[in-house]
Structures are given as structure tokens and as C-alpha cells.
Motif scaffolding. Structure first.
Motif, PDB file in Angstrom:
ATOM      1  N   LEU A 111       0.819  -1.123  -0.071  1.00 26.62           N
ATOM      2  CA  LEU A 111      -0.005  -0.081  -0.022  1.00 26.62           C
ATOM      3  C   LEU A 111       0.963   1.209   0.077  1.00 26.62           C
ATOM      4  CD1 LEU A 111      -2.817  -0.937   2.644  1.00 26.62           C
ATOM      5  CD2 LEU A 111      -3.167  -0.776   0.161  1.00 26.62           C
ATOM      6  N   GLU A 112       1.990   1.241   0.213  1.00 25.69           N
ATOM      7  CA  GLU A 112       2.906   2.444   0.115  1.00 25.69           C
ATOM      8  C   GLU A 112       2.844   3.254  -0.728  1.00 25.69           C
ATOM      9  OE1 GLU A 112       7.631   3.643   1.415  1.00 25.69           O
ATOM     10  OE2 GLU A 112       6.799   1.337   1.300  1.00 25.69           O
ATOM     11  N   ALA A 113       2.767   2.675  -2.108  1.00 30.19           N
ATOM     12  CA  ALA A 113       2.668   3.714  -3.276  1.00 30.19           C
ATOM     13  C   ALA A 113       1.364   4.401  -3.351  1.00 30.19           C
ATOM     14  CB  ALA A 113       2.740   2.757  -4.663  1.00 30.19           C
ATOM     15  N   VAL A 114       0.321   3.663  -3.106  1.00 29.74           N
ATOM     16  CA  VAL A 114      -0.889   4.107  -3.028  1.00 29.74           C
ATOM     17  C   VAL A 114      -0.969   5.280  -1.889  1.00 29.74           C
ATOM     18  CG1 VAL A 114      -3.500   3.805  -2.567  1.00 29.74           C
ATOM     19  CG2 VAL A 114      -1.969   2.155  -3.594  1.00 29.74           C
ATOM     20  N   VAL A 115      -0.509   5.021  -0.840  1.00 27.98           N
ATOM     21  CA  VAL A 115      -0.699   6.228   0.182  1.00 27.98           C
ATOM     22  C   VAL A 115       0.449   7.409   0.197  1.00 27.98           C
ATOM     23  CG1 VAL A 115      -0.098   6.533   2.727  1.00 27.98           C
ATOM     24  CG2 VAL A 115      -1.114   4.465   2.003  1.00 27.98           C
ATOM     25  N   THR A 116       1.247   7.226  -0.734  1.00 26.29           N
ATOM     26  CA  THR A 116       2.369   8.123  -1.158  1.00 26.29           C
ATOM     27  C   THR A 116       1.668   8.971  -2.005  1.00 26.29           C
ATOM     28  OG1 THR A 116       4.216   6.554  -0.860  1.00 26.29           O
ATOM     29  CG2 THR A 116       4.432   8.484  -2.590  1.00 26.29           C
ATOM     30  N   ARG A 117       0.695   8.595  -2.876  1.00 25.64           N
ATOM     31  CA  ARG A 117       0.070   9.548  -4.037  1.00 25.64           C
ATOM     32  C   ARG A 117      -1.147  10.014  -3.358  1.00 25.64           C
ATOM     33  NH1 ARG A 117       0.981   9.846  -9.292  1.00 25.64           N
ATOM     34  NH2 ARG A 117      -0.826  10.662 -10.576  1.00 25.64           N
ATOM     35  N   ALA A 118      -1.469   9.382  -2.250  1.00 27.65           N
ATOM     36  CA  ALA A 118      -2.776   9.854  -1.572  1.00 27.65           C
ATOM     37  C   ALA A 118      -2.580  10.858  -0.599  1.00 27.65           C
ATOM     38  CB  ALA A 118      -3.416   8.500  -0.819  1.00 27.65           C
ATOM     39  N   THR A 119      -1.270  11.312  -0.224  1.00 24.58           N
ATOM     40  CA  THR A 119      -1.008  12.065   0.808  1.00 24.58           C
ATOM     41  C   THR A 119      -0.094  13.183   0.449  1.00 24.58           C
ATOM     42  OG1 THR A 119       0.706  10.813   1.619  1.00 24.58           O
ATOM     43  CG2 THR A 119      -1.241  10.525   2.479  1.00 24.58           C
ATOM     44  N   ILE A 120      -0.031  14.638   1.215  1.00 23.07           N
ATOM     45  CA  ILE A 120       0.733  15.675   0.820  1.00 23.07           C
ATOM     46  C   ILE A 120       1.276  16.155   2.248  1.00 23.07           C
ATOM     47  CG2 ILE A 120      -1.247  17.047   0.769  1.00 23.07           C
ATOM     48  CD1 ILE A 120       0.359  18.645  -1.414  1.00 23.07           C
ATOM     49  N   GLU A 121       2.456  16.453   2.249  1.00 22.85           N
ATOM     50  CA  GLU A 121       2.830  17.018   3.625  1.00 22.85           C
ATOM     51  C   GLU A 121       2.976  18.631   3.001  1.00 22.85           C
ATOM     52  OE1 GLU A 121       5.927  18.882   6.040  1.00 22.85           O
ATOM     53  OE2 GLU A 121       6.172  18.837   3.713  1.00 22.85           O
ATOM     54  N   ARG A 122       2.622  19.198   4.406  1.00 20.32           N
ATOM     55  CA  ARG A 122       2.367  20.653   4.561  1.00 20.32           C
ATOM     56  C   ARG A 122       2.706  21.126   6.148  1.00 20.32           C
ATOM     57  NH1 ARG A 122      -2.487  20.367   1.633  1.00 20.32           N
ATOM     58  NH2 ARG A 122      -3.855  20.734   3.589  1.00 20.32           N
ATOM     59  N   ASP A 123       3.721  22.085   6.151  1.00 21.29           N
ATOM     60  CA  ASP A 123       4.177  22.444   7.354  1.00 21.29           C
ATOM     61  C   ASP A 123       4.389  21.294   8.639  1.00 21.29           C
ATOM     62  OD1 ASP A 123       4.110  24.909   6.285  1.00 21.29           O
ATOM     63  OD2 ASP A 123       1.891  25.155   6.669  1.00 21.29           O
ATOM     64  N   GLY A 124       4.987  20.076   8.288  1.00 27.16           N
ATOM     65  CA  GLY A 124       5.351  19.118   9.171  1.00 27.16           C
ATOM     66  C   GLY A 124       4.158  18.147   9.289  1.00 27.16           C
ATOM     67  N   ARG A 125       2.912  18.316   8.878  1.00 26.69           N
ATOM     68  CA  ARG A 125       2.198  17.603   9.008  1.00 26.69           C
ATOM     69  C   ARG A 125       1.684  17.009   7.702  1.00 26.69           C
ATOM     70  NH1 ARG A 125       0.599  16.076  13.876  1.00 26.69           N
ATOM     71  NH2 ARG A 125      -1.289  15.729  13.301  1.00 26.69           N
ATOM     72  N   TRP A 126       0.959  15.779   7.768  1.00 28.10           N
ATOM     73  CA  TRP A 126       0.671  14.922   6.574  1.00 28.10           C
ATOM     74  C   TRP A 126      -0.929  14.884   6.343  1.00 28.10           C
ATOM     75  CZ3 TRP A 126       3.956  12.821   3.151  1.00 28.10           C
ATOM     76  CH2 TRP A 126       5.316  12.892   3.346  1.00 28.10           C
ATOM     77  N   TYR A 127      -1.448  15.355   5.243  1.00 26.54           N
ATOM     78  CA  TYR A 127      -2.797  15.365   4.799  1.00 26.54           C
ATOM     79  C   TYR A 127      -3.343  14.352   3.777  1.00 26.54           C
ATOM     80  CZ  TYR A 127      -2.623  19.932   7.525  1.00 26.54           C
ATOM     81  OH  TYR A 127      -2.419  20.711   8.520  1.00 26.54           O
TER      82      TYR A 127
END
Length: 292
Positions: free
Chosen positions: A188-204
Motif C-alpha cells: 500500500l505504500e505507493a497508494v498512500v504516497t500518492r494519496a497524501t501531501i505534506e504541509r508544514d510538517g503535517r501529512w494530509y
């Protein structure tokens, strides 16, 4: 696979491809269009990419509101039939004679409906853990409409909190997804990598929270039957031996699909992740190239 963008009438769709989408019609390889499932993204096929790209021109889409694609406008939601419109806008941009469509779950359902409605654009379709649109008896129409409206109101009341929801680390996001899908983190790592974004030290999460709103309408069985029985393209259904049990009881005869083959591979609903080599072998057999 490189990042590409399709410009649709209302928004942009992100995709991954091994070919320049403006010249795909000039190549000699079959074109495979990969369609992911609900709240997944193009990277759900990442383990298949190195296998498929040896033999095919591959394009894997992010549906609107998923992955790196745009959200729909604030006054809109995600209706099932609109995905068919999105797909048609993509395919008509490719300008190749016909495409082969590989869909998983929601993507499989869209693929089947599209093949029924626009047979002139489709050569073959491969449906992974998906077949018929979700159906309900007509007497459910009132309750379904109420549920859908209530879910939208609930979203409107919670939208600020949903947009602010974040995680401290990527590992936390991955752990959450592992718990939902009950699959190893490595798959699932590739899916979650594409499904998330990092902003100001937090992951969304990237996906639009409105995706979780209930549908306002579901087809009656007769409507789904009319669609599937109109499919002219050969159909290969790939299901997991521990996937959705309803698919084990569904075959082409039951839906009046003329050319239907079903195969079983090891795995559950995400069997294309769990048995990527087996899925690839079935695709390779079903869609030969000019070198075969």
C-alpha cells in the motif's frame, strides 16, 4: 512512469504513463487505460507498471477528487455516471483507434458501462473485482435519496474539521490505510504516497472528503442488466479467491454478456496488489501484441 495531465472541460485529471499522451496514437503497442477504485488512485497499479510497460502503452488515471487530480467545484458531488463522462473525455483526447480498459472495483464498473455505451472506442475490457453497478429495488428510492441528502448536510457541517484532519507522519497515514484494507504496508505504500501531501510538517489526505457522501440514486437491477447486456467487447473478469463473494456467483450468462471469461487469482478485493504477476499473466494472454 511519468506524470501527465488531461485537461477536461471542468477540471484536470492527473495520470501516470509510459508514453507521451499526445503521440500515443502513433505507437504500435496496444493502449491500456487503467482505472482505479473508490478512494484509491493510479498507484494502485504500481506493481503492475513494470510488467505491463514492456508490452503496452499504459495510462493510469486518478479520478477527480482522488490522488493528484482536481476536486470537483464546491457546488458539485461525485455521481457515478459522471465518471463515464470523465473517461469519455480522456479517451477522445487520445485519438487512437481503440483502447483496452483495465478497471479495479469502481474502475471496473465504469469500464463495463463505458464499453456498453461507447463500443466504438473499446477493444477489450478487464474487470478486476468489479462487474455490475450497485443496484437496489425501486422501493428503496425514497430512503436512498434521504440518505444521500443527509450525508451531504453532515459533510457541510463537518467540512472544516475534515479539511484540517492531519497526521504527524507518513507512517501514521500508512498504518491507517493498512488497518482499513488489511494488507501489508509494502503493498500500500505507493497508494498512500500518492494519496497524501505534506504541509508544514503535517501529512494530509489528498482525496476530497465529499467522496464519502452517499449516492442520491442507485440503479434498479433492470437498468444494470440493460447496460451489461449491451457490452460488445470481450470481457475478462479477474477475481480474488478471497474477494467479494458476490462476484463468485456472477458470470456472463447471468448478465447476458456475450463474450465473458472469469479467472480466479490468489488474494482479496485488492488481488491485483497481492497477485500482480498472476494478474499480469492473464492480461498478457487476453490482450496479445503484434509480436506474439
Amino acid at each position: 512512469m511519468k506524470e501527465v495531465t488531461f485537461t477536461l472541460a471542468e477540471y484536470n485529471l492527473a495520470a501516470c504513463s509510459n508514453v507521451d499522451i499526445t503521440t500515443v496514437r502513433l505507437t504500435s503497442k496496444p493502449v491500456l487505460l487503467l482505472l482505479h477504485g473508490w478512494q484509491d488512485n493510479a498507484a494502485t497499479f504500481a506493481s503492475l507498471w513494470p510488467l505491463l510497460t514492456k508490452d503496452y502503452d499504459v495510462i493510469a488515471l486518478d479520478w477527480p477528487g482522488h490522488g493528484k487530480s482536481d476536486y470537483k467545484s464546491a457546488d458539485n458531488y461525485y455521481h457515478f455516471v459522471d465518471y463515464i463522462d470523465d473517461l469519455h473525455q480522456v479517451i477522445t483526447q487520445l485519438k487512437c483507434e481503440k483502447v483496452h480498459i483495465v478497471g479495479h472495483s469502481l474502475g471496473a464498473i465504469v469500464a463495463g458501462c463505458y464499453a456498453a455505451v461507447f463500443p466504438e472506442y473499446v477493444d477489450k475490457i478487464i474487470l478486476i473485482e468489479g462487474l455490475s453497478p450497485l443496484t437496489e429495488p425501486p422501493q428503496m428510492a425514497v430512503e436512498r435519496l434521504r440518505m444521500g441528502i443527509v450525508s451531504r448536510q453532515r459533510y457541510r457541517q463537518q467540512q472544516l474539521r475534515l479539511k484540517q484532519r492531519s497526521m504527524a507522519t507518513f507512517a501514521e497515514a500508512l498504518t491507517l490505510r493498512v488497518a482499513v484494507n488489511r494488507l501489508p504496508a509494502s503493498l500500500l505504500e505507493a497508494v498512500v504516497t500518492r494519496a497524501t501531501i505534506e504541509r508544514d510538517g503535517r501529512w494530509y489526505w489528498r482525496h476530497d472528503p465529499r467522496l464519502r457522501c452517499d449516492s442520491l440514486y442507485r440503479m434498479a437491477q433492470q437498468h444494470a442488466q440493460a447496460l451489461l447486456s449491451s457490452i460488445q467487447a470481450p470481457v475478462l473478469s479477474i477475481i480474488g479467491d478471497h474477494g467479494y463473494s458476490s462476484l463468485h456467483n456472477s458470470d456472463g450468462r447471468g448478465w447476458d454478456i456475450n463474450d465473458f471469461t472469469q479467472v480466479v487469482v490468489s488474494g482479496g478485493h485488492h488481488c491485483h496488489l497481492q497477485s500482480s504477476k498472476g494478474v499480469y499473466r492473464h492480461i498478457r494472454t487476453f490482450i496479445p501484441t503484434r509480436f506474439d
